[in-house]
Design a protein around this motif. Structure first.
Motif, PDB file in Angstrom:
ATOM      1  N   ASP A 106       0.854  -1.207   0.034  1.00  8.84           N
ATOM      2  CA  ASP A 106      -0.031   0.099   0.154  1.00  8.84           C
ATOM      3  C   ASP A 106       0.817   1.129   0.013  1.00  8.84           C
ATOM      4  O   ASP A 106       1.963   1.259   0.019  1.00  8.84           O
ATOM      5  CB  ASP A 106      -0.884  -0.069   1.231  1.00  8.84           C
ATOM      6  CG  ASP A 106      -0.388  -0.068   2.507  1.00  8.84           C
ATOM      7  OD1 ASP A 106       1.034   0.153   2.645  1.00  8.84           O
ATOM      8  OD2 ASP A 106      -0.958  -0.630   3.663  1.00  8.84           O
ATOM      9  N   ARG A 107       0.183   2.474   0.183  1.00 10.96           N
ATOM     10  CA  ARG A 107       0.854   3.395  -0.056  1.00 10.96           C
ATOM     11  C   ARG A 107       1.946   3.835   1.098  1.00 10.96           C
ATOM     12  O   ARG A 107       3.056   4.488   0.776  1.00 10.96           O
ATOM     13  CB  ARG A 107       0.014   4.887  -0.123  1.00 10.96           C
ATOM     14  CG  ARG A 107       0.457   5.952  -0.434  1.00 10.96           C
ATOM     15  CD  ARG A 107      -0.383   7.335  -0.617  1.00 10.96           C
ATOM     16  NE  ARG A 107      -1.551   6.788  -1.421  1.00 10.96           N
ATOM     17  CZ  ARG A 107      -1.602   7.132  -3.079  1.00 10.96           C
ATOM     18  NH1 ARG A 107      -0.471   7.744  -3.467  1.00 10.96           N
ATOM     19  NH2 ARG A 107      -2.470   6.831  -3.456  1.00 10.96           N
ATOM     20  N   ALA A 108       1.574   3.499   2.071  1.00 10.30           N
ATOM     21  CA  ALA A 108       2.541   3.655   3.489  1.00 10.30           C
ATOM     22  C   ALA A 108       3.453   2.986   3.298  1.00 10.30           C
ATOM     23  O   ALA A 108       4.887   3.150   3.645  1.00 10.30           O
ATOM     24  CB  ALA A 108       1.537   3.365   4.794  1.00 10.30           C
ATOM     25  N   ARG A 109       3.439   1.442   2.948  1.00 11.71           N
ATOM     26  CA  ARG A 109       4.658   0.669   2.914  1.00 11.71           C
ATOM     27  C   ARG A 109       5.508   0.963   1.755  1.00 11.71           C
ATOM     28  O   ARG A 109       6.647   0.905   2.084  1.00 11.71           O
ATOM     29  CB  ARG A 109       3.938  -0.762   2.779  1.00 11.71           C
ATOM     30  CG  ARG A 109       5.076  -1.897   3.012  1.00 11.71           C
ATOM     31  CD  ARG A 109       5.460  -2.164   4.291  1.00 11.71           C
ATOM     32  NE  ARG A 109       6.578  -2.833   4.536  1.00 11.71           N
ATOM     33  CZ  ARG A 109       6.410  -4.525   4.543  1.00 11.71           C
ATOM     34  NH1 ARG A 109       5.454  -4.856   4.332  1.00 11.71           N
ATOM     35  NH2 ARG A 109       7.583  -4.936   4.942  1.00 11.71           N
ATOM     36  N   LEU A 110       4.925   1.269   0.588  1.00  9.94           N
ATOM     37  CA  LEU A 110       5.694   1.691  -0.455  1.00  9.94           C
ATOM     38  C   LEU A 110       6.573   3.161   0.077  1.00  9.94           C
ATOM     39  O   LEU A 110       7.592   3.099  -0.275  1.00  9.94           O
ATOM     40  CB  LEU A 110       5.153   1.814  -1.718  1.00  9.94           C
ATOM     41  CG  LEU A 110       5.868   2.250  -2.881  1.00  9.94           C
ATOM     42  CD1 LEU A 110       7.067   1.055  -3.194  1.00  9.94           C
ATOM     43  CD2 LEU A 110       4.989   2.409  -4.135  1.00  9.94           C
ATOM     44  N   GLY A 111       5.988   4.001   0.567  1.00 10.06           N
ATOM     45  CA  GLY A 111       6.661   5.329   1.091  1.00 10.06           C
ATOM     46  C   GLY A 111       7.874   5.009   1.988  1.00 10.06           C
ATOM     47  O   GLY A 111       9.010   5.530   1.790  1.00 10.06           O
ATOM     48  N   ARG A 147      -4.243  -2.610  -7.463  1.00  4.97           N
ATOM     49  CA  ARG A 147      -4.065  -1.597  -6.537  1.00  4.97           C
ATOM     50  C   ARG A 147      -2.684  -1.145  -6.387  1.00  4.97           C
ATOM     51  O   ARG A 147      -1.899   0.073  -6.187  1.00  4.97           O
ATOM     52  CB  ARG A 147      -4.567  -1.672  -5.330  1.00  4.97           C
ATOM     53  CG  ARG A 147      -6.304  -1.613  -5.349  1.00  4.97           C
ATOM     54  CD  ARG A 147      -6.845  -1.647  -3.836  1.00  4.97           C
ATOM     55  NE  ARG A 147      -6.798  -2.915  -3.356  1.00  4.97           N
ATOM     56  CZ  ARG A 147      -7.514  -3.912  -3.234  1.00  4.97           C
ATOM     57  NH1 ARG A 147      -8.430  -3.805  -4.184  1.00  4.97           N
ATOM     58  NH2 ARG A 147      -7.313  -5.011  -2.587  1.00  4.97           N
ATOM     59  N   GLU A 150      -1.099   0.943  -9.066  1.00  2.00           N
ATOM     60  CA  GLU A 150      -1.390   2.332  -9.052  1.00  2.00           C
ATOM     61  C   GLU A 150      -0.655   3.095  -7.951  1.00  2.00           C
ATOM     62  O   GLU A 150      -0.056   4.362  -8.024  1.00  2.00           O
ATOM     63  CB  GLU A 150      -2.905   2.389  -8.344  1.00  2.00           C
ATOM     64  CG  GLU A 150      -3.857   2.110  -9.762  1.00  2.00           C
ATOM     65  CD  GLU A 150      -5.271   1.901  -8.967  1.00  2.00           C
ATOM     66  OE1 GLU A 150      -5.543   2.079  -7.617  1.00  2.00           O
ATOM     67  OE2 GLU A 150      -6.100   1.523  -9.883  1.00  2.00           O
ATOM     68  N   VAL A 151      -0.328   2.336  -6.896  1.00  2.00           N
ATOM     69  CA  VAL A 151       0.600   2.934  -5.677  1.00  2.00           C
ATOM     70  C   VAL A 151       1.964   3.108  -6.312  1.00  2.00           C
ATOM     71  O   VAL A 151       2.682   4.414  -6.244  1.00  2.00           O
ATOM     72  CB  VAL A 151       0.601   2.070  -4.539  1.00  2.00           C
ATOM     73  CG1 VAL A 151       1.743   2.520  -3.513  1.00  2.00           C
ATOM     74  CG2 VAL A 151      -0.955   2.069  -3.739  1.00  2.00           C
ATOM     75  N   ALA A 154       2.328   5.992  -8.691  1.00  2.00           N
ATOM     76  CA  ALA A 154       1.997   7.196  -8.117  1.00  2.00           C
ATOM     77  C   ALA A 154       3.346   7.760  -7.614  1.00  2.00           C
ATOM     78  O   ALA A 154       3.718   9.052  -7.305  1.00  2.00           O
ATOM     79  CB  ALA A 154       0.945   7.048  -6.994  1.00  2.00           C
ATOM     80  N   ALA A 155       4.106   6.851  -7.103  1.00  2.00           N
ATOM     81  CA  ALA A 155       5.417   7.192  -6.337  1.00  2.00           C
ATOM     82  C   ALA A 155       6.315   7.415  -7.371  1.00  2.00           C
ATOM     83  O   ALA A 155       7.472   7.983  -7.016  1.00  2.00           O
ATOM     84  CB  ALA A 155       5.848   6.048  -5.460  1.00  2.00           C
TER      85      ALA A 155
END
Length: 379
Positions: A106-111, A147, A150-151, A154-155
């Motif tokens: 998800d976005r948090a993990r990839l961030g 999903r 998309e993450v 976006a990154a």
């Protein structure tokens, strides 16, 4: 009459430095793909290297010359310390690519991974049709892959799609490429199944027909002509059908090494299946010694070990005699010429398999979630 002293023999040349590392962080995985090349006996979580040990592997790998690592598994996202391992690779000057099913990304993990230094992502997809993809993967996962895509986009990270091709999805190659284009990926690796581990166990069900392969190959060429602006299409040729042995990992102990979840170090991911290899472990020896001196890495390095017809073949420095693991799997002797080569005395074994052993009705055997035994299901 005086004579000059005999010249001292030159010491053997030091092997070239490796540039690539496959870091198999765990064998745990939310998917249960029947073509998986992981060994049938998977490493338990309790035997995996610790965070500190993986950090030391990255440090040693960087000192040895490694500049690129695939962080793989199983599913590397199941390691809670994945960001710390990425940080260690970044500190060692190693480019990191996450090889993932996308489940849990998800976005948090990839961030967190991007902040640690992650450079790119390779996502596995089993089919363009969601239901077929879930069936091949052994669980519902296609929506999570979508999903995850998309993450990653976006990154702003480079994103590759990896699709293992086999009897159950080769006919969908056009749709698979269309999927990659729609998802905006930079690279699509169309990798014909390799028969190691679970893939070897399920070979009869996975082997495609020659007609399927010919159609897929033609489709790839059509797409390459059409996709002039990308994504890049990579076609990994099948072992059993072309009569040509592929170079094994760019040569045994020549450019890459694999570190398994428990720290075993191998010249290629499937080499643990070879008898009497006695592979070393990073818990016991430094990577430099393993690369330069261990029997596991020197046994098939170069060409001196080769029997005929490889020894006298003008392709021996190009294909290195083919795959040692495949030679062993098919003949019981890892020193023989890879039967995939049409010049091999054992090439008839490959021809017989390619022409006669595919079975669309054969069950796919997988490892059941949370259990050690195999179960049968149908792809």
């Amino acid at each position: 009459m005086s004579t000059s002293p005999a010249a001292e023999p030159s010491p053997p040349a030091a092997p070239a430095r490796p540039w690539a590392l496959l870091a198999e962080l765990t064998h745990a995985c939310p998917l249960h793909c029947g073509y998986c090349s992981n060994p049938l006996e998977l490493t338990r979580r309790s035997r995996e290297l610790t965070t500190g040990q993986w950090a030391d592997v990255m440090r040693q790998a960087g000192e040895l010359g490694v500049v690129h690592t695939h962080l793989s598994g199983g599913e590397p996202l199941l390691r809670r310390d994945l960001a710390e391992i990425v940080t260690a690779a970044e500190a060692a000057g190693i480019y990191t690519q996450l090889v993932t099913s996308g489940v849990g990304l998800d976005r948090a993990r990839l961030g967190a991974l991007v902040r640690a230094g992650l450079k790119s992502v390779q996502l596995s997809v089993q089919h363009a049709d969601p239901r077929a993809s879930d069936r091949i993967a052994g669980r519902r996962s296609f929506a999570e892959k979508e999903r995850a895509t998309e993450v990653v986009r976006a990154a702003g990270l480079p994103l590759g799609l990896n699709v293992v091709l086999h009897r159950g999805n080769l006919d969908a190659l056009d749709a698979i490429v269309e999927l990659g284009v729609a998802w905006g990926v930079d690279r699509i690796e169309l990798a014909n199944v390799q028969f190691y581990g679970w893939g070897l166990l399920n070979r009869a069900a996975l082997l495609p027909t020659r007609e399927q392969l010919a159609g897929a190959r033609d489709a790839v060429e059509r797409w390459r002509e059409r996709l002039t602006a990308g994504p890049e299409l990579v076609w990994v040729v099948p072992d059993y059908f072309d009569g040509v042995a592929k170079p094994c990992m760019g040569g045994w102990g020549a450019v890459s090494l694999t570190v398994t979840p428990d720290g075993t170090v191998l010249p290629c991911p499937a080499a643990a299946a070879l008898p009497d290899l006695d592979p070393p472990n990073v818990r016991d020896h430094p990577l430099g010694w393993i690369w330069d001196h261990s029997t596991a890495f020197t046994r098939y390095r170069g060409t001196d070990w080769m029997p005929d017809p490889c020894r006298g073949c003008d392709r021996r420095d190009d294909d290195f005699g083919g795959c040692r693991c495949q030679a062993y799997a098919l003949t019981g002797d890892a020193t023989r010429t890879d039967p995939a080569c049409r010049l091999s005395p054992d090439h008839g074994l490959i021809r017989a398999l390619a022409d006669g052993s595919a079975d669309a009705t054969a069950p796919i055997r997988r490892r059941a979630p949370g259990r050690r035994e195999s179960v049968a299901s149908r792809v």
